[in-house]
Motif scaffolding. Structure first.
Motif, PDB file in Angstrom:
ATOM      1  N   PHE A 143       0.853  -1.203   0.000  1.00 24.85           N
ATOM      2  CA  PHE A 143       0.000   0.000   0.000  1.00 24.85           C
ATOM      3  C   PHE A 143       0.885   1.249   0.000  1.00 24.85           C
ATOM      4  CE2 PHE A 143      -3.734  -2.525   1.258  1.00 24.85           C
ATOM      5  CZ  PHE A 143      -4.786  -1.791   0.740  1.00 24.85           C
ATOM      6  N   ASP A 144       1.913   1.252   0.856  1.00 26.63           N
ATOM      7  CA  ASP A 144       2.769   2.436   0.969  1.00 26.63           C
ATOM      8  C   ASP A 144       3.555   2.697  -0.320  1.00 26.63           C
ATOM      9  OD1 ASP A 144       1.892   2.787   3.581  1.00 26.63           O
ATOM     10  OD2 ASP A 144       3.556   1.674   4.452  1.00 26.63           O
ATOM     11  N   LYS A 145       4.065   1.608  -0.946  1.00 26.12           N
ATOM     12  CA  LYS A 145       4.866   1.785  -2.164  1.00 26.12           C
ATOM     13  C   LYS A 145       3.996   2.225  -3.339  1.00 26.12           C
ATOM     14  CE  LYS A 145       8.644  -1.391  -1.033  1.00 26.12           C
ATOM     15  NZ  LYS A 145       9.141  -2.779  -1.195  1.00 26.12           N
ATOM     16  N   VAL A 146       2.803   1.610  -3.468  1.00 26.60           N
ATOM     17  CA  VAL A 146       1.918   1.990  -4.579  1.00 26.60           C
ATOM     18  C   VAL A 146       1.442   3.432  -4.392  1.00 26.60           C
ATOM     19  CG1 VAL A 146      -0.370   1.535  -5.571  1.00 26.60           C
ATOM     20  CG2 VAL A 146       1.250  -0.336  -5.263  1.00 26.60           C
ATOM     21  N   ALA A 147       1.180   3.817  -3.138  1.00 21.87           N
ATOM     22  CA  ALA A 147       0.772   5.198  -2.876  1.00 21.87           C
ATOM     23  C   ALA A 147       1.846   6.163  -3.374  1.00 21.87           C
ATOM     24  CB  ALA A 147       0.525   5.402  -1.387  1.00 21.87           C
ATOM     25  N   LEU A 181       0.657   9.803  -3.743  1.00 21.03           N
ATOM     26  CA  LEU A 181      -0.108  10.024  -2.508  1.00 21.03           C
ATOM     27  C   LEU A 181       0.852  10.009  -1.317  1.00 21.03           C
ATOM     28  CD1 LEU A 181      -2.996   7.504  -3.368  1.00 21.03           C
ATOM     29  CD2 LEU A 181      -3.103  10.005  -3.503  1.00 21.03           C
ATOM     30  N   PRO A 182       0.550  10.763  -0.250  1.00 19.48           N
ATOM     31  CA  PRO A 182       1.498  10.871   0.872  1.00 19.48           C
ATOM     32  C   PRO A 182       1.617   9.608   1.721  1.00 19.48           C
ATOM     33  CG  PRO A 182      -0.455  12.234   1.283  1.00 19.48           C
ATOM     34  CD  PRO A 182      -0.616  11.640  -0.085  1.00 19.48           C
ATOM     35  N   TYR A 183       2.690   9.558   2.533  1.00 16.39           N
ATOM     36  CA  TYR A 183       2.956   8.448   3.456  1.00 16.39           C
ATOM     37  C   TYR A 183       2.248   8.718   4.780  1.00 16.39           C
ATOM     38  CZ  TYR A 183       5.598   5.594   6.746  1.00 16.39           C
ATOM     39  OH  TYR A 183       5.948   4.701   7.731  1.00 16.39           O
ATOM     40  N   PRO A 184       1.679   7.741   5.504  1.00 10.00           N
ATOM     41  CA  PRO A 184       1.551   6.340   5.090  1.00 10.00           C
ATOM     42  C   PRO A 184       0.432   6.163   4.063  1.00 10.00           C
ATOM     43  CG  PRO A 184       0.604   6.662   7.275  1.00 10.00           C
ATOM     44  CD  PRO A 184       1.174   7.982   6.869  1.00 10.00           C
ATOM     45  N   LEU A 232      -1.302  11.893 -13.241  1.00  9.70           N
ATOM     46  CA  LEU A 232      -2.543  11.653 -13.964  1.00  9.70           C
ATOM     47  C   LEU A 232      -3.667  12.441 -13.306  1.00  9.70           C
ATOM     48  CD1 LEU A 232      -2.240   7.764 -14.238  1.00  9.70           C
ATOM     49  CD2 LEU A 232      -2.066   9.381 -16.133  1.00  9.70           C
ATOM     50  N   PRO A 233      -4.785  12.626 -14.018  1.00 10.77           N
ATOM     51  CA  PRO A 233      -5.922  13.284 -13.392  1.00 10.77           C
ATOM     52  C   PRO A 233      -6.446  12.444 -12.211  1.00 10.77           C
ATOM     53  CG  PRO A 233      -6.398  12.708 -15.696  1.00 10.77           C
ATOM     54  CD  PRO A 233      -5.013  12.253 -15.419  1.00 10.77           C
ATOM     55  N   PRO A 234      -7.061  13.099 -11.204  1.00  8.92           N
ATOM     56  CA  PRO A 234      -7.481  12.407  -9.977  1.00  8.92           C
ATOM     57  C   PRO A 234      -8.361  11.182 -10.239  1.00  8.92           C
ATOM     58  CG  PRO A 234      -7.855  14.769  -9.781  1.00  8.92           C
ATOM     59  CD  PRO A 234      -7.355  14.540 -11.163  1.00  8.92           C
ATOM     60  N   GLU A 235      -9.223  11.218 -11.275  1.00  4.19           N
ATOM     61  CA  GLU A 235     -10.116  10.062 -11.477  1.00  4.19           C
ATOM     62  C   GLU A 235      -9.328   8.834 -11.940  1.00  4.19           C
ATOM     63  OE1 GLU A 235     -10.484  13.052 -12.781  1.00  4.19           O
ATOM     64  OE2 GLU A 235     -10.669  12.973 -14.946  1.00  4.19           O
ATOM     65  N   GLU A 236      -8.232   9.046 -12.686  1.00  5.02           N
ATOM     66  CA  GLU A 236      -7.429   7.889 -13.111  1.00  5.02           C
ATOM     67  C   GLU A 236      -6.613   7.340 -11.939  1.00  5.02           C
ATOM     68  OE1 GLU A 236      -5.393   8.000 -16.901  1.00  5.02           O
ATOM     69  OE2 GLU A 236      -6.725   9.623 -17.539  1.00  5.02           O
ATOM     70  N   ILE A 237      -6.123   8.229 -11.089  1.00  9.41           N
ATOM     71  CA  ILE A 237      -5.415   7.798  -9.864  1.00  9.41           C
ATOM     72  C   ILE A 237      -6.376   6.971  -9.010  1.00  9.41           C
ATOM     73  CG2 ILE A 237      -4.389   8.614  -7.691  1.00  9.41           C
ATOM     74  CD1 ILE A 237      -2.536   9.164  -9.951  1.00  9.41           C
ATOM     75  N   ALA A 238      -7.616   7.439  -8.894  1.00  5.24           N
ATOM     76  CA  ALA A 238      -8.616   6.729  -8.073  1.00  5.24           C
ATOM     77  C   ALA A 238      -8.878   5.337  -8.634  1.00  5.24           C
ATOM     78  CB  ALA A 238      -9.905   7.540  -8.018  1.00  5.24           C
ATOM     79  N   ASN A 239      -8.978   5.216  -9.956  1.00  3.28           N
ATOM     80  CA  ASN A 239      -9.241   3.899 -10.561  1.00  3.28           C
ATOM     81  C   ASN A 239      -8.079   2.929 -10.328  1.00  3.28           C
ATOM     82  OD1 ASN A 239     -11.725   4.725 -11.482  1.00  3.28           O
ATOM     83  ND2 ASN A 239     -11.003   5.294 -13.534  1.00  3.28           N
TER      84      ASN A 239
END
Ligand code: KG4
Ligand code: ZN
Length: 347
Positions: free
Chosen positions: A171-175, A180-183, A247-254
Motif C-alpha cells: 500500500f505504501d509503495k503503490v501510494a 499520494l502521501p505516506y503512510p 494523472l488526473p485524480p479520477e485515473e489515480i482513483a481507478n
C-alpha cells in the motif's frame, strides 16, 4: 493485575496500562510519522532517537491517564522483537530499568503475539466474550503479512507468510507511485472510494500454499500508471519514465481502487480457506491494514465463523496489545535481550 505495556519496535513510542490482560485503562501512542514522512518510510536512526526523546513522557502520561501510581504497577510487558534493533533496545532498556526499580516481573513479548491480542482488548463494561480458539488470524501490517492458527496463548502455528512485500508495505509503495502521501494505506482507501471504474489488476494466488505475494501487483500497478501516462502523452522521448508527471485524480482513483481490490480479494479468500482447513472457531484481522474498511466489510460478509477485527486504535502499533499478551504469557527475571528477527512460532 495491573500491567504497564511498552512498545518501541518501529515508529511509534507507546505505553499503556491494562487490567487483567483485557481492560484498557490508558493507551498513549506518540507517532513519529512526521519525522519519517519526508523519506517515504521509516528511517531506523531517526526512530531510535525519537524513542529516546519520547519514552519517559509517554510512560508518565500512560500512568497519569490511567490514574495509576508507579507503585501500583504489578508487572511490565515490553516488546522484545521482531522490529528495528535500535528501536527495540530503547523500550527494552527502559522497561528493564523500571521493572528493577519497582521490583515487579518483566514480560518480554513477541510483537506479533501482541497484534494477536489486540482483539482481547476493550474499554467496554462488561467486557465482551473473548475470541473462541482456535482462531485463524490474518496479521496485516506495514512489516508483516502472516496467517496464523492461534491454538492458545503462546501456542501459534504460522501457516502462511508473504514471500516478498507485506500488504501494508505494498500500500505504501503503490501510494508513492501514485503521488499520494505516506503512510499510503489510508490515502489509497480514501481515494479508492471515489473510483468510477477500478482498473483490472492481477492477483497472485500462490495456489497450494497459504503464502502471499504482492510485489507483482505493485509492478503491475506501476506499469498501468506508466501506460496511462504514455496514452496521455505525458511520457516523451525527453522524459521516458514520465518522472514528475501525474494523472488526473479520477485515473489515480481507478488505479488505487483496482490495487486495493486485488489485495483484499487475495487476503479474504486465502484467510477463509485457511480457517476452513484448520477448523478455526473464529477469524481475526489484526495489524495496521485492519483499519481498512473495505477489507473489514469483505471479510465480514465472507466469514463462516465470528469475525474479530482490531478496534482502529489498537490495530496500528500500540502498547496495550503488548500488555495483554504479557498477561497471558510467562514472565522472566532473567536478563533478556532484543530479538530483532523473532518469529511467532519461535519459543
Ligand atoms: O501495524 P502498523 O501500524 O505497523 C507495523 O507494525 O507495520 O501498520 C502500518 C501499516 C502501514 O503500511 C499503513 O499504510 C497501513 O498499515 N494502513 C492501511 C490503512 N491504515 C493503515 N492500509 C490500508 N488501509 C488502511 N486504511
Ligand atoms: Zn505492528
Amino acid at each position: 493485575m495491573l500491567a504497564l505495556g511498552i512498545e518501541t519496535s518501529c515508529d511509534e513510542t507507546s505505553a499503556a496500562v491494562v487490567e487483567d490482560g483485557r481492560r484498557v485503562l490508558s493507551s498513549i501512542v506518540s507517532s513519529q510519522i512526521p519525522h519519517h514522512a519526508p523519506y517515504g518510510g521509516v528511517v531506523p536512526e531517526i526512530a531510535s532517537r525519537q524513542h529516546v526523546l519520547a519514552i519517559r513522557g509517554v510512560v508518565a502520561l500512560a500512568l497519569e491517564t490511567a490514574g495509576v501510581g508507579r507503585n501500583e504497577v504489578q508487572a511490565i510487558a515490553v516488546t522484545q522483537g521482531p522490529g528495528l534493533a535500535g528501536a527495540l533496545l530503547v523500550g527494552l532498556s527502559f522497561a528493564r530499568g523500571l521493572a528493577m526499580a519497582l521490583d515487579v516481573p518483566l514480560f518480554p513479548v513477541n510483537h506479533l503475539e501482541g497484534h494477536l491480542h489486540s482483539v482481547w482488548l476493550s474499554r467496554a463494561t462488561p467486557l465482551p466474550d473473548p475470541p473462541p480458539l482456535p482462531m485463524l488470524a490474518l496479521i496485516v501490517s506495514g512489516g508483516h503479512t502472516e496467517l496464523v492458527v492461534m491454538r492458545d496463548h503462546g501456542d501459534n502455528l504460522v501457516i502462511g507468510k508473504t514471500v516478498d512485500d507485506a500488504a501494508g508495505e505494498a500500500f505504501d509503495k503503490v501510494a508513492r507511485v501514485l503521488g499520494l502521501p505516506y503512510p499510503g494505506g489510508p490515502e489509497i482507501e480514501r481515494v479508492a472510494a471515489t473510483a468510477g471504474h477500478p482498473e483490472a489488476l492481477p492477483r497472485a494466488w500462490l495456489r497450494g500454499t497459504h503464502n502471499f505475494s504482492f510485489s507483482g501487483l505493485k509492478t503491475a500497478t506501476l506499469r498501468a500508471f506508466r501506460d496511462h501516462l504514455s496514452v496521455a502523452h505525458r511520457i516523451s522521448p525527453e522524459n521516458p519514465t514520465g518522472a514528475g508527471q501525474s494523472l488526473p485524480p479520477e485515473e489515480i482513483a481507478n488505479l488505487a481502487a483496482g490495487f486495493q481490490e486485488s489485495v483484499i480479494d487475495v487476503l479474504v479468500k486465502k484467510s477463509i480457506n485457511a480457517a476452513v482447513e484448520h477448523r478455526a472457531r473464529s477469524i481475526a484481522v489484526v495489524g495496521g491494514v485492519a483499519a481498512n474498511g473495505a477489507l473489514r466489510d469483505r471479510m465480514r460478509s465472507a466469514s463462516p465463523v465470528p469475525l474479530l477485527v482490531s478496534p482502529p486504535e489498537f490495530a496500528t502499533d500500540n502498547a496495550a496489545m503488548i500488555a495483554s499478551a504479557g498477561f497471558y504469557l510467562p514472565a522472566t527475571r532473567a536478563a533478556i535481550d532484543v530479538l530483532p528477527s523473532l518469529s511467532l512460532d519461535q519459543r
